[in-house]
Every structure is written in C-alpha cells, then in structure tokens.
Design a protein around this motif. Structure first.
Motif, PDB file in Angstrom:
ATOM      1  N   UNK A  50       0.826  -1.199   0.000  1.00 16.83           N
ATOM      2  CA  UNK A  50       0.000   0.000   0.000  1.00 16.83           C
ATOM      3  C   UNK A  50       0.870   1.262   0.000  1.00 16.83           C
ATOM      4  N   UNK A  51       1.901   1.273   0.812  1.00 16.46           N
ATOM      5  CA  UNK A  51       2.775   2.452   0.883  1.00 16.46           C
ATOM      6  C   UNK A  51       3.565   2.653  -0.399  1.00 16.46           C
ATOM      7  N   UNK A  75       8.314  -6.973  -2.298  1.00 14.05           N
ATOM      8  CA  UNK A  75       6.942  -6.506  -2.519  1.00 14.05           C
ATOM      9  C   UNK A  75       6.895  -5.602  -3.745  1.00 14.05           C
ATOM     10  N   UNK A  76       7.894  -4.745  -3.890  1.00 12.25           N
ATOM     11  CA  UNK A  76       7.950  -3.847  -5.048  1.00 12.25           C
ATOM     12  C   UNK A  76       8.038  -4.657  -6.345  1.00 12.25           C
ATOM     13  N   UNK A  77       8.832  -5.717  -6.325  1.00  6.83           N
ATOM     14  CA  UNK A  77       8.956  -6.580  -7.501  1.00  6.83           C
ATOM     15  C   UNK A  77       7.612  -7.232  -7.820  1.00  6.83           C
ATOM     16  N   UNK A  78       6.898  -7.664  -6.778  1.00  5.96           N
ATOM     17  CA  UNK A  78       5.578  -8.261  -6.996  1.00  5.96           C
ATOM     18  C   UNK A  78       4.604  -7.239  -7.575  1.00  5.96           C
ATOM     19  N   UNK A  79       4.682  -6.005  -7.089  1.00  5.14           N
ATOM     20  CA  UNK A  79       3.806  -4.951  -7.626  1.00  5.14           C
ATOM     21  C   UNK A  79       4.091  -4.682  -9.094  1.00  5.14           C
ATOM     22  N   UNK A  80       5.358  -4.736  -9.470  1.00  6.50           N
ATOM     23  CA  UNK A  80       5.742  -4.389 -10.840  1.00  6.50           C
ATOM     24  C   UNK A  80       5.714  -5.560 -11.811  1.00  6.50           C
ATOM     25  N   UNK A  86      -1.797  -7.705  -5.327  1.00  8.19           N
ATOM     26  CA  UNK A  86      -1.776  -6.566  -4.408  1.00  8.19           C
ATOM     27  C   UNK A  86      -2.622  -5.427  -4.960  1.00  8.19           C
ATOM     28  N   UNK A  87      -2.409  -5.092  -6.228  1.00  7.93           N
ATOM     29  CA  UNK A  87      -3.124  -3.954  -6.831  1.00  7.93           C
ATOM     30  C   UNK A  87      -4.642  -4.181  -6.833  1.00  7.93           C
ATOM     31  N   UNK A  88      -5.054  -5.390  -7.142  1.00  7.64           N
ATOM     32  CA  UNK A  88      -6.483  -5.699  -7.149  1.00  7.64           C
ATOM     33  C   UNK A  88      -7.076  -5.530  -5.753  1.00  7.64           C
ATOM     34  N   UNK A  89      -6.417  -6.110  -4.755  1.00  6.77           N
ATOM     35  CA  UNK A  89      -6.924  -6.020  -3.388  1.00  6.77           C
ATOM     36  C   UNK A  89      -6.947  -4.582  -2.889  1.00  6.77           C
ATOM     37  N   UNK A  90      -5.880  -3.834  -3.166  1.00  6.56           N
ATOM     38  CA  UNK A  90      -5.825  -2.432  -2.735  1.00  6.56           C
ATOM     39  C   UNK A  90      -6.879  -1.591  -3.435  1.00  6.56           C
ATOM     40  N   UNK A  91      -7.086  -1.837  -4.719  1.00  7.47           N
ATOM     41  CA  UNK A  91      -8.096  -1.112  -5.478  1.00  7.47           C
ATOM     42  C   UNK A  91      -9.492  -1.363  -4.914  1.00  7.47           C
TER      43      UNK A  91
END
Length: 99
Positions: A50-51, A75-80, A86-91
């Motif tokens: 999230x951050x 985590x950054x690698x997973x986001x990219x 992560x993006x789906x859950x955060x959205x």
C-alpha cells in the motif's frame, strides 16, 4: 498465475477464506492456520504494498513498518512484475472505503 502454487488443496484453502464473513472470523481462522509471526509478516507485506503504491520511499516504509529493504524490494517486484494481486486487493479496498 503461478502454476506451481495452484493445486486442489490450495484451491480449497482459498475457498474457505472466501467463505469467511467478517474480520473476527478471519482472525479466528488465521490464528488457527498460522503463527502470529506468519500472519504479521503477511500484514506487513500488504502494508508495504500500500505504501509503495502511495509512492513512499523505502526509508519511510522501513520507519513505519519495520520491514527490511529485502522485504520492501520483494513486494515492489511483486507490484511491478507479479500477478497484480496486491493492486487488485488495494483497489477494491479503496473503492469500498470511498463508498
């Protein structure tokens, strides 16, 4: 999706999680399922994700969460380059919170 992860047992676990109805049920289930350390590690990674999406620096994230640079980088690698989980859950959380 990582085909090494997917199998009948994991599908069954995720189906069970999707059937939990509230946060209290989640706490009860996950307390039985894993150790406090494991659960806190997942929570920390989610907070880091999230951050990172909020464009916080590694230093800021470390100071707030205590996460190591290696964890933040993972985590950054997973986001990219990951499966966009992560993006789906955060959205969806963001959408729910803005309703």
């Amino acid at each position: 999706m990582n085909n090494k992860l997917r199998d009948q047992q994991t599908d069954r676990l995720f189906e069970a999680i999707l059937n939990l109805e509230n946060i209290e049920e989640c706490y009860n289930f996950f307390e039985d399922l894993g150790t406090i350390t494991e659960i806190k590690a997942f929570a920390q990674r989610f907070a880091v994700a999230e951050m990172l999406t909020e464009k916080k620096t590694y230093k800021e994230i470390h100071e707030i969460t205590g996460a190591s640079e290696a964890t933040i980088s993972r985590v950054n690698r997973a986001l990219n380059y990951g499966a966009d989980g992560y993006r789906l859950a955060l959205s969806r959380l963001s959408k729910k919170e803005s309703e």
